[in-house]
Design an enzyme around this catalytic site. Structure first.
Site, PDB file in Angstrom:
ATOM      1  N   LYS A   1       0.860  -1.183   0.000  1.00 50.70           N
ATOM      2  CA  LYS A   1       0.000   0.000   0.000  1.00 50.70           C
ATOM      3  C   LYS A   1       0.898   1.237   0.000  1.00 50.70           C
ATOM      4  CE  LYS A   1      -1.801   2.744   3.069  1.00 50.70           C
ATOM      5  NZ  LYS A   1      -1.890   4.024   2.296  1.00 50.70           N
TER       6      LYS A   1
ATOM      7  N   GLU B   1       9.336  16.485  16.300  1.00 49.64           N
ATOM      8  CA  GLU B   1       9.780  16.399  14.921  1.00 49.64           C
ATOM      9  C   GLU B   1       9.007  17.394  14.057  1.00 49.64           C
ATOM     10  OE1 GLU B   1      10.736  12.838  11.758  1.00 49.64           O
ATOM     11  OE2 GLU B   1       8.863  12.714  12.891  1.00 49.64           O
TER      12      GLU B   1
ATOM     13  N   GLU C   1       9.889   1.812  10.837  1.00 52.45           N
ATOM     14  CA  GLU C   1      10.790   2.957  10.858  1.00 52.45           C
ATOM     15  C   GLU C   1       9.948   4.194  11.078  1.00 52.45           C
ATOM     16  OE1 GLU C   1      12.734   5.849   8.084  1.00 52.45           O
ATOM     17  OE2 GLU C   1      14.050   4.108   7.830  1.00 52.45           O
TER      18      GLU C   1
ATOM     19  N   CYS D   1      12.927  11.070   7.308  1.00 54.39           N
ATOM     20  CA  CYS D   1      13.010  10.607   8.698  1.00 54.39           C
ATOM     21  C   CYS D   1      14.421  10.798   9.250  1.00 54.39           C
ATOM     22  CB  CYS D   1      12.612   9.137   8.787  1.00 54.39           C
ATOM     23  SG  CYS D   1      10.902   8.798   8.350  1.00 54.39           S
TER      24      CYS D   1
END
Length: 530
Positions: free
Chosen positions: A194, A399, A267, A301
């Site tokens: 997906k 973040e 992750e 990331c």
């Protein structure tokens, strides 16, 4: 930021005027989807223009895809390892042959600059070649020490999990869609992917090339739709799930996988630190910091959001760094001279704006950037450098996932290491020094799954033989290296006992057998046996 340059699109490279938006191409790629639940239009983030109207998958579509993948996997796992590896080597060449198409699609769907889009092509090719070349070493049967020399033969084999579900993000629409799945199919699994619903065309074209390389079509299927519906159905039906995305969603994926007792690799987020030591080459570190902070608009990331710079070189570094930041070419153009493109969505733009505005309102100093650029496109934001960021500011330990970095001084290295290790994350870090041995020693003290010395993220990202993943709230499991393929198999031990059983025999009593075993264990220790 008056010094930044807006570059007009090169019509020869502009994917909005290329095959990528040819509706016959779109229809062909859409035909690869298992989807019957309506349609959704995707938009180019750099321009806001529509790209494609694509079919959406229902939960039933996902179940059907997994069912057919499971049927195909039963025969696929019987294909020789050499034949599977050959498909990956052919794929390596096809990806490079079609690099311009793939880069165009990445630019079109993600808004990133061409030079960063090419990183994805290179990474997918590296991944395919590495696992193909290492297939026998990583997956072949292995002899192990038996309980007794000669009498016990022990070996280990690797059994594929079955069907692997991959839920990939928008920020790396090519490499995150493909690089996790390549070792999965090499190991004998089938894949149901997906991709993010913003970036499905990139994934579909990449999968189409994999079919061209020789992979059976039902061994890798693509579904399209939102996370709760399509992602949830994947997790509820596959044998292993691989997810890349936010820590918040990752926790939900982990709970759902845990309830089914299936494995998961995740992750997740990061607030990655870069340490510039007093002996660093200032200009090299400044150039590396620009790439580490602003490649792909900071929407990695592994990108750097915190720069810790030694007092001795702080002023020189900041001058060199800001000079480069203010000269970055930010544009919706698609040529190689664009340094930074667009953010992906309105939500991402709002997050970046909120973080910067909050820091400014609470006393931080904006050294560069600090505002959106609607004159360039609907979702552009300037590369932004902050100083004076303090714990009460939202960007201090949350973040941002955008083109924003905070500068901090440090007076000694132990202080810098301690500050770099603060917070809940542990994904990536960077150390800059002229002394590689010293840099590696400091790297070993940082709480991060990957640490790059004299590089921001590309050294570990491109070294496919090394594992990549997060510590603490930055994730579970690893991609790349031996860990990146062994996560998709179950180790199976097979031991054959010869001549005598591991039990009393030849008239020995249980007590006598225990004494014989005790003597044998002492002898084996003296012989140095493990």
């Amino acid at each position: 930021m008056s010094e930044q340059t807006s570059i007009p699109a090169d019509p020869e490279l502009d994917p909005t005027a290329s095959w990528a938006t040819d509706q016959s191409v779109v229809r062909r790629l859409a035909g690869l989807l298992r989807a019957t639940a309506g349609t959704r239009t995707t938009y180019a983030p750099a321009t806001g223009q529509p790209v494609a109207e694509l079919p959406l998958s229902s939960a039933d579509d996902v179940v059907a895809a997994i069912r057919s993948a499971r049927r195909t996997q039963r025969s696929w796992k019987g294909t020789s390892l050499a034949d599977r590896a050959a498909i990956l080597l052919r794929y390596h060449d096809l990806v490079l042959d079609h690099r311009h198409e793939l880069v165009d699609l990445v630019i079109l769907e993600s808004g990133k600059a061409r030079k960063q889009a090419f990183e994805e092509v290179a990474h997918v090719a590296l991944t395919a070649r590495y696992y193909a070349r290492k297939a026998t070493e990583l997956l072949g049967p292995q002899r192990k020490l038996g309980m007794f020399p000669v009498l016990t033969r022990a070996e280990q084999r690797f059994v594929p999990k079955g069907v692997v579900g991959i839920i990939s993000p928008w920020n790396y629409p090519l490499t995150m869609a493909m690089s996790d799945g390549l070792p999965a199919v090499l190991a004998g699994n089938a894949v149901v992917l997906k991709p993010d619903s913003q970036t499905p065309l990139t994934a579909l074209r990449a999968v189409e090339l994999l079919y061209e390389a020789g992979l059976p079509r039902d061994a890798w299927q693509v579904v399209n739709g939102d996370g709760p519906t399509v992602g949830g159905a994947i997790i509820q039906n596959v044998d292993y799930v691989c997810f890349t995305g936010s820590t918040k969603t990752g926790r939900l994926v982990a709970r759902q996988a845990g309830e089914r007792l299936i494995g998961a690799s995740l992750e997740l987020g990061g607030k990655n630190p870069m340490l510039v030591l007093r002996d660093a080459d200032v200009h090299r570190a400044a150039e590396g910091a620009v790439r580490a902070c602003f490649n792909s608009g900071g929407q990695l990331c592994v990108s750097m959001e915190r720069l810790y710079v030694a007092d001795q070189i702080y002023d020189a570094f900041v001058t060199a760094f800001l000079d480069r930041v203010k000269k970055l070419k930010v544009s919706a153009g698609t040529g190689w001279d664009v340094d930074m493109g667009s953010l992906i969505s309105k939500a991402q733009l709002e997050t970046v704006s909120r973080h910067v505005d909050d820091a400014r309102d609470k006393g931080a100093v904006v050294l560069a950037g600090g505002k959106a650029r609607p004159d360039l496109g609907p979702l552009f934001y300037e590369p932004t450098v902050l100083s004076g960021v303090t714990p009460e500011m939202v960007c201090f330990d949350n973040e941002t996932f955008g083109p924003v970095v905070s500068l901090y001084r440090f007076s000694d290295e132990s202080e810098a290491i301690e500050r770099a290790n603060e917070g809940e994350y542990g994904l990536n870090a960077s150390v800059w020094t002229r002394d590689g041995r010293r840099g590696r020693a400091i790297a070993a003290q940082l709480v991060a799954g990957t640490v790059n010395v004299n590089e921001g993220y590309a050294a570990t990202f491109g070294s496919i033989d090394t594992p990549m993943g997060g510590m603490r709230s930055s994730g579970l499991g690893r991609r790349q290296g031996v860990e990146g393929i062994r996560r998709y198999v179950d180790p199976q031990a097979i031991a054959t006992q010869r001549v005598v059983p591991i039990a009393p025999s030849h008239g020995l009593s249980d007590q006598a057998y225990a004494e014989v075993m005790t003597t044998a264990l002492r002898v084996l220790k003296k012989l140095g046996r493990a």
